[in-house]
Scaffold this active site. Structure first.
Site, PDB file in Angstrom:
ATOM      1  N   LYS A 105       0.813  -0.972   0.251  1.00 50.44           N
ATOM      2  CA  LYS A 105       0.153   0.072  -0.070  1.00 50.44           C
ATOM      3  C   LYS A 105       1.120   1.382  -0.105  1.00 50.44           C
ATOM      4  O   LYS A 105       2.131   0.911   0.209  1.00 50.44           O
ATOM      5  CB  LYS A 105      -0.829  -0.432   1.407  1.00 50.44           C
TER       6      LYS A 105
ATOM      7  N   SER B 280      -9.989   1.502   2.644  1.00 50.17           N
ATOM      8  CA  SER B 280      -9.009   2.215   1.716  1.00 50.17           C
ATOM      9  C   SER B 280      -7.981   1.586   1.075  1.00 50.17           C
ATOM     10  O   SER B 280      -7.050   2.250   0.113  1.00 50.17           O
ATOM     11  CB  SER B 280      -8.406   2.995   2.650  1.00 50.17           C
TER      12      SER B 280
ATOM     13  N   SER C 171      -9.792  -0.808   6.948  1.00 50.04           N
ATOM     14  CA  SER C 171      -9.196  -0.485   5.066  1.00 50.04           C
ATOM     15  C   SER C 171      -8.424  -1.839   5.586  1.00 50.04           C
ATOM     16  O   SER C 171      -8.084  -1.760   3.678  1.00 50.04           O
ATOM     17  CB  SER C 171      -8.372   0.074   5.211  1.00 50.04           C
TER      18      SER C 171
HETATM   19  N1  GLN Z   1     -13.303   3.975   5.910  1.00 45.68           N
HETATM   20  C1  GLN Z   1     -12.916   4.154   6.858  1.00 45.68           C
HETATM   21  C2  GLN Z   1     -12.996   5.837   6.857  1.00 45.68           C
HETATM   22  O1  GLN Z   1     -13.021   6.352   6.319  1.00 45.68           O
HETATM   23  C3  GLN Z   1     -11.824   3.675   7.841  1.00 45.68           C
HETATM   24  C4  GLN Z   1     -10.643   3.756   6.689  1.00 45.68           C
HETATM   25  C5  GLN Z   1      -9.423   3.166   7.438  1.00 45.68           C
HETATM   26  O2  GLN Z   1      -9.674   1.596   7.613  1.00 45.68           O
HETATM   27  N2  GLN Z   1      -8.270   3.448   7.262  1.00 45.68           N
HETATM   28  O3  GLN Z   1     -12.184   5.912   8.208  1.00 45.68           O
END
Ligand code: GLN
Length: 490
Positions: free
Chosen positions: A82, A157, A181
């Protein structure tokens, strides 16, 4: 599981072939690069493909094998990282304009550990900007598409990492999970994704989003591969002050232990907002646990209902503080202006996308004088309640079961203009982040639309062994044709 009863481990089998000289790492990497060349233009999993350095590293691995050395348990295995994991001298952007051109002076600890295990990094994967999002659509480099249906999002994400594994570009990838995410994109792409106990995997070199929640974890096509990758990246690291200084559970060795006699709790509140076809798959997953000799019961953990609202105060509050460092001086982008203060404003205005700005404003508000206790303080008290709710549940149950995502992969664009609908994508995953507990998502059948459904298992802190044992049982009992990669490397 294979017919011999031992769980399939394609990435580690591939490494064994390379270590034994049966297969050359350079050929493995060429297969990965060929798969990428074929579908990457359509899917956009990567911000950066590292073809040259991957080829060089593979040749080095082959030389080691020829010289009788052992390059390690992941010898020659392509991995995708990532793009919020620091790679020395290699651009690391978090899919944000504000970090364009930034080359970290060091590697993240997880990157070093993968390197020492003989893995070959093939690229940096696309993500929601600064990991804020659930669809990989807030990326400044454009969205990633879901390999199972390119009209759908891959989740987020860490959508680029999940999609890269699902597309067969690399058998393993790393993501980060602050509110879901890793698990949510794993579910939407039909692969395995795991969030470890807070503190078991070093975050040194992970670009911070919300430091009390962020964890790094593996993506793989099978539970055994995810377990093996966790064993490689886990363990104490003095460079991370939140790293636990005690033995990390080793999980590969317990994969075949089964769950006979354990109690599995199906969490009623996690099923509440889920689509009926998703609920049906989770009910079938519970039946698999029962057939394996576990005692299955429905359990209520009402506190998990409070997770989403607490998270959307705590995570933005921490993000507003962490992202204050992007000032146009130290990293990436600078938009010139007559004085430092206006340079700072101009850089941040041009460098951050809409969702990141929204989070910074929400977080700054939650932390402002006069509101601090009513918002941030209250959210912290709710967080404690959630921890207590899980404590009660684990008094009664060894592991918990629920959906990873309330829905299967949704169409691109569907939730982009509706932040609340987007935030609801993580309603099932956020509670484990707030508690700091481990959780895993694995493919378990498909929804009415034919797209993957993810089953989520949750365990108490440092309960990774239980988590992986139960995951191996569910994987073995999953409906045929569930998950895996669409062709590609392994
Ligand atoms: N979708 C969640 C957010 O937007 C979690 C994101 C994540 O785990 N980085 O904060």
């Amino acid at each position: 599981m294979s017919s011999t009863g031992s769980p399939a481990s394609p990435a580690f089998d591939l490494a064994d072939d390379v270590r034994a000289g049966r297969r050359r790492a350079v050929d493995v990497v060429e297969a990965s690069l060929a798969a990428i060349a074929e579908r990457e233009p359509e899917l956009h999993c990567f911000n950066l493909v590292l073809a040259d350095s991957a080829r060089q590293r593979a040749a080095e691995i082959d030389r080691m094998v020829a010289a009788g050395e052992d390059p390690g348990p992941l010898a020659g295995v392509p991995v995708a990282l990532k793009d919020n994991l620091c790679t020395r001298g290699i651009e690391t952007t978090c899919s944000s304009r504000i970090l364009a051109g930034w080359r970290p002076p060091y590697d993240a600890t997880v990157v070093t550990r993968l390197d020492r295990a003989g893995a070959v990094v093939v690229g940096k994967t696309n993500m929601d900007e600064f990991a804020m999002g659930s669809s990989t659509e807030t990326s400044a480099t454009g969205p990633t598409r879901n390999p199972r249906d390119p009209s759908r999002v891959p989740g987020g994400s860490s959508g680029g990492s999940a999609a890269a594994v699902a597309a067969g570009f690399a058998p393993l990838a790393l993501g980060s999970d602050t509110g879901g995410s890793i698990r949510q994109p794993a579910a939407l792409c039909g692969v395995v994704g795991m969030k470890p106990t807070y503190g078991t995997v070093s975050r040194y070199g992970l670009v911070a989003f919300a430091s009390s929640l962020d964890q790094i974890g593996p993506f793989a096509t099978t539970v055994a591969d995810a377990a093996g990758m966790f064993d490689v990246i886990g363990g104490h690291d003095p460079a991370d002050s939140t790293s636990l200084d005690r033995p990390t559970p080793r999980v590969v060795s317990v994969l075949g232990d089964g769950i006979e006699g354990l109690t599995v709790g199906v969490v009623r509140e996690l099923l509440e907002g889920a689509d009926p076809d998703v609920v049906a798959r989770i009910t079938a997953a519970a039946d698999v646990c029962a057939a394996a000799g576990a005692h299955v019961e429905e359990i209520s953990v009402p506190e998990v209902r409070l997770g989403l609202s607490a998270y959307y105060l705590i995570a933005p509050a921490e993000a507003s503080s962490n992202l204050a460092r992007y000032d146009g001086v130290r990293y990436g982008l600078r938009v010139d202006a007559p004085d430092a203060a206006s340079m700072n404003v101009a850089t941040r205005t041009a460098g951050f996308g809409a969702e990141v700005k929204r989070r910074i404003m929400l977080g700054t508000y939650a932390l402002s004088a006069g509101y601090y206790d009513a918002y941030y303080g209250q959210a912290l008290r709710v967080r404690t309640r959630i921890v207590e709710g899980f404590e009660r549940a684990y008094h009664q149950c060894d592991v918990l079961l629920g959906p990873t995502s309330p829905t299967t992969a949704f169409p691109l664009g569907e939730r982009l203009d509706d932040p609340l609908a987007m935030y609801l994508s993580d309603v099932c995953t956020i509670p484990s982040n707030l508690a700091g507990h481990p959780a895993i998502s694995l493919p378990f059948g498909t929804g009415d639309d034919g797209l993957p459904v993810g089953a989520q298992l949750l365990a108490p802190a440092l309960g990774e062994s239980l988590l992986f044992r139960a995951a191996a049982v569910l994987e073995a009992g999953a409906p045929a044709g569930t998950g895996g990669a669409a062709g590609g490397v392994a």
